[in-house]
Scaffold this active site. Structure first.
Site, PDB file in Angstrom:
ATOM      1  N   TYR A  75      -9.541   5.557   7.538  1.00 18.14           N
ATOM      2  CA  TYR A  75      -9.031   5.778   9.226  1.00 18.14           C
ATOM      3  C   TYR A  75     -10.090   6.975   8.757  1.00 18.14           C
ATOM      4  CZ  TYR A  75      -5.315   3.178  10.172  1.00 18.14           C
ATOM      5  OH  TYR A  75      -3.862   1.845  10.138  1.00 18.14           O
ATOM      6  N   HIS A  78       0.879  -1.202   0.233  1.00 17.68           N
ATOM      7  CA  HIS A  78      -0.262   0.275   0.078  1.00 17.68           C
ATOM      8  C   HIS A  78       0.921   1.650  -0.070  1.00 17.68           C
ATOM      9  CE1 HIS A  78      -3.955  -1.392   1.693  1.00 17.68           C
ATOM     10  NE2 HIS A  78      -3.678  -2.560   0.511  1.00 17.68           N
ATOM     11  N   LYS A 126       0.592  -0.043  14.954  1.00 17.72           N
ATOM     12  CA  LYS A 126       2.420  -0.085  15.867  1.00 17.72           C
ATOM     13  C   LYS A 126       2.685  -1.288  16.456  1.00 17.72           C
ATOM     14  CE  LYS A 126       4.189   2.928  13.257  1.00 17.72           C
ATOM     15  NZ  LYS A 126       4.098   2.616  11.589  1.00 17.72           N
ATOM     16  N   PRO A 169      -3.848   0.248  18.714  1.00 18.96           N
ATOM     17  CA  PRO A 169      -4.047  -0.206  17.103  1.00 18.96           C
ATOM     18  C   PRO A 169      -4.182   1.467  16.401  1.00 18.96           C
ATOM     19  CG  PRO A 169      -6.133  -0.454  18.108  1.00 18.96           C
ATOM     20  CD  PRO A 169      -5.660   0.016  19.865  1.00 18.96           C
ATOM     21  N   TYR A 220       4.210   6.458   9.715  1.00 17.08           N
ATOM     22  CA  TYR A 220       3.165   5.594   9.964  1.00 17.08           C
ATOM     23  C   TYR A 220       4.125   4.239   8.761  1.00 17.08           C
ATOM     24  CZ  TYR A 220      -0.885   3.371   8.386  1.00 17.08           C
ATOM     25  OH  TYR A 220      -2.131   1.588   8.594  1.00 17.08           O
TER      26      TYR A 220
HETATM   27  C1  PHB Z   1      -5.964  -3.851  10.900  1.00 15.04           C
HETATM   28  O1  PHB Z   1      -6.243  -4.516   9.746  1.00 15.04           O
HETATM   29  O2  PHB Z   1      -6.761  -5.489  11.516  1.00 15.04           O
HETATM   30  C2  PHB Z   1      -5.354  -3.274  11.276  1.00 15.04           C
HETATM   31  C3  PHB Z   1      -5.283  -2.294  10.120  1.00 15.04           C
HETATM   32  C4  PHB Z   1      -4.595  -1.117  10.531  1.00 15.04           C
HETATM   33  C5  PHB Z   1      -4.630  -0.509  12.344  1.00 15.04           C
HETATM   34  C6  PHB Z   1      -5.331  -1.849  12.757  1.00 15.04           C
HETATM   35  C7  PHB Z   1      -6.178  -2.517  12.742  1.00 15.04           C
HETATM   36  O3  PHB Z   1      -4.302   0.664  12.746  1.00 15.04           O
END
Ligand code: PHB
Ligand code: APR
Length: 395
Positions: free
Chosen positions: A201, A72, A297, A293, A385
């Protein structure tokens, strides 16, 4: 019995450290409290930094990752009716992340360990490190009802937040730092195509939501809920309806819903234990630190500790630099705290903390508006990130 490195815990930290050591010819034994199937049953995040991918490659555990990992180059942050792309590649000089589930990473590592013939005791009870501040540490445990003693040169505490290793650091040396957030993530996995090519997000006045994936046919979605919430209170229909309310309209309209194959609530917490070393005991991963989460990280931070511990063991076994163990904690912690900061920042700015429009919520909108509309702001998000560089034991 005897080994060089006794590893407590067969999560990603213990398994990756074990694999790197095995490839380097350094003998190690893993003790895991649970069964292998139980460890694989835990669903966790799925975004790998480049440094994580590189270390898995160094361990020779990248066949499935190469075949199924999704590269990505960016992700979206939605807020206040806007949807802003964080162009990772452009903002970081070509870096990216790889979407590949932690469960898959764990399975690949377990298979590689089995193929290498390295020793693992699953369902090992009552593992207890001893004499960690002497030159002859050892671990006692029971397995299939029999008591064992494992003599070793070093102990790697990879036993997660609830493990025993951290408790071996004397109370007057150990300092812990913690922040709890009064919220959790309700996560759903479904056999449906992801709603978008990249992760989203979303900051929304009803609460945070996010869209992730595991493959072109498997999606992972989350919504913010109170930390006291039970997944049993949420039917699939109720989950999809609430998720859609929190996503930009175009995204909600494109969402393909389906039956959930997993539904669970995860709490959000920031935690750091200092120091991460005592005598011949090292702490790695969740045994030493937890991040919420929101920045994806947790696994990557654990892998950074593995990188440092592995380099340390190579220096010890290849060049006799046992003195470098004193640098382990400070080396890890300098990077840990920066990653804690980023995870806290993402959490603080993307979630809803109050029902009222108060000073905090206005500042949050200003913060997001400022960062997302500034090239410098987007660059700092992108730089964190994709992952900060691994810290070095020696300059
Ligand atoms: C996930 O795919 O479970 C996931 C992805 C990004 C995050 C947290 C969880 O920040
Ligand atoms: N004896 C043996 N094993 C133990 C003990 C014990 N006393 N206590 C805990 N364990 C095992 C757990 O059963 C678990 O399998 O240690 C393992 C720790 O694994 P994780 O919790 O996955 O921690 P870690 O390997 O550091 O991985 C960090 O996983 O938890 C996520 O978000 C976290 O993504 C991050 C990554």
């Amino acid at each position: 019995m005897k080994t060089e490195i006794a590893i407590i815990g067969a999560g990603p930290s213990g398994l990756l450290l074990g694999q790197l050591l095995t490839v380097a010819g350094i003998d190690n034994v893993i003790l895991e409290r649970r069964s292998g199937d139980y460890v694989l049953g835990r669903i966790r995040a799925g975004v790998l930094e480049q440094g994580t991918v590189d270390l898995l490659r160094e361990a020779g555990v990248d066949d499935n990752l190469n075949a199924h990992g999704l590269v990505h180059d960016g992700f979206d942050i939605a807020f206040a009716g806007e949807r802003v792309r964080i162009d990772l590649a452009e903002l970081t000089g070509g870096k990216h992340v790889t979407v590949y589930g932690q469960t898959e990473v764990t399975r690949d590592l377990m298979n590689a360990r089995e193929a290498a013939g390295a020793t693992t005791y699953y369902e090992a009870d009552a593992a207890q490190p001893h004499a960690v501040d002497s030159d002859s540490p050892y671990v006692t445990f029971t397995h299939e009802g029999e008591a064992h003693r494992l003599d070793c040169s070093y102990i790697a505490g990879c036993d997660g937040f609830h493990g025993v290793s951290r408790t071996c650091i004397p109370e007057d040396r150990l300092k812990t730092f913690e922040r709890e957030y009064p919220l959790g993530w309700l996560g759903v996995m479904s056999e449906t195509p992801p709603v978008a090519d990249e992760l989203i997000y979303a900051n929304h006045k009803r609460g945070f939501a996010m869209c992730s994936m595991r493959s072109p046919t498997r999606s992972r979605y989350y919504i913010q809920v109170p930390d006291t919430e039970s997944p049993d209170n949420w039917s699939d229909d109720a989950f999809w309806a609430e998720l859609k309310r929190r996503l930009p309209k175009a995204v909600a309209d494109a969402l393909v819903t389906g039956e959930s194959i997993d539904k669970s609530v995860a709490p959000l917490r920031s935690f750091v234990a200092e120091p991460m070393q005592h005598g011949r005991l090292l702490l790695l991963g969740d045994a030493a630190h937890i991040v919420p989460p929101t920045g994806a990280k947790g696994l990557n931070l654990a892998v950074a500790d593995v990188h440092t511990a592995y380099r340390l063991f190579r220096k010890i076994y290849d060049s006799g630099r046992a003195d470098l163990i004193e640098r382990y904690s400070a080396t890890c912690l300098s990077r840990v705290w920066k990653t804690e900061r980023f995870s806290w920042w993402m959490t603080t700015n993307l979630h809803k903390f109050s029902d009222d429009e108060d000073f905090g919520s206005r500042i949050q909108q200003a913060e997001l508006g400022y960062y997302l509309n500034s090239q410098a702001g987007r660059a700092t998000i992108a730089e964190n990130y994709v992952g900060l560089p691994f810290a070095k034991l020696e300059d």
